[in-house]
Design a protein around this motif. Structure first.
Motif: not given
Length: 126
Positions: A108-126
């Motif tokens: 589970l390393l970033t260098s081993r994966f080829v295709s990527w999405g743009q991401g979705t933000q998760v924010t957790v407040s205390s």
């Protein structure tokens, strides 16, 4: 070319839950079911890190912070990947990425994966 689109991010309070989705498109030579799919995250000022991965046979791998709280799953009929996140903590705040690589799941390393999405933000407040 494989394209990945994440959704489901948002803002929640600590202890809450979110379900992320990743829709996959653009498969030509191989089908979605033949790909190892993974979730990664990147917090501000930190390196991108692996969260979980799921193989074509449904076997899973989790990073320690995700064990017992997060569940990765996939629906091969819908070409969709999911990440159910429970008992969220402020430390889970990050941009969450979906990633893919054909074949068996690598470490589970970033260098081993080829295709990527743009991401979705998760924010957790205390």
């Amino acid at each position: 070319q494989v394209q990945l689109v994440e959704s489901g991010g948002g803002s929640v309070q600590a202890g809450g839950s979110l379900r992320l989705s990743c829709a996959a498109f653009g498969f030509t030579f191989y089908t979605y079911s033949e790909y190892c799919m993974g979730w990664f995250r990147q917090a501000p000022g930190k390196e991108r890190e692996g969260v979980a991965a799921i193989a074509s046979d449904g076997s899973t791998d989790y990073a320690d912070p995700a064990k017992g709280r997060f569940t990765i799953s996939r629906d091969n009929a819908k070409n969709t990947l999911y990440l159910q996140m429970n008992s969220l903590k402020p430390d889970d705040t990050a941009l969450y990425y979906c990633a893919a690589v054909w074949g068996r799941c690598p470490v589970l390393l970033t260098s081993r994966f080829v295709s990527w999405g743009q991401g979705t933000q998760v924010t957790v407040s205390s």
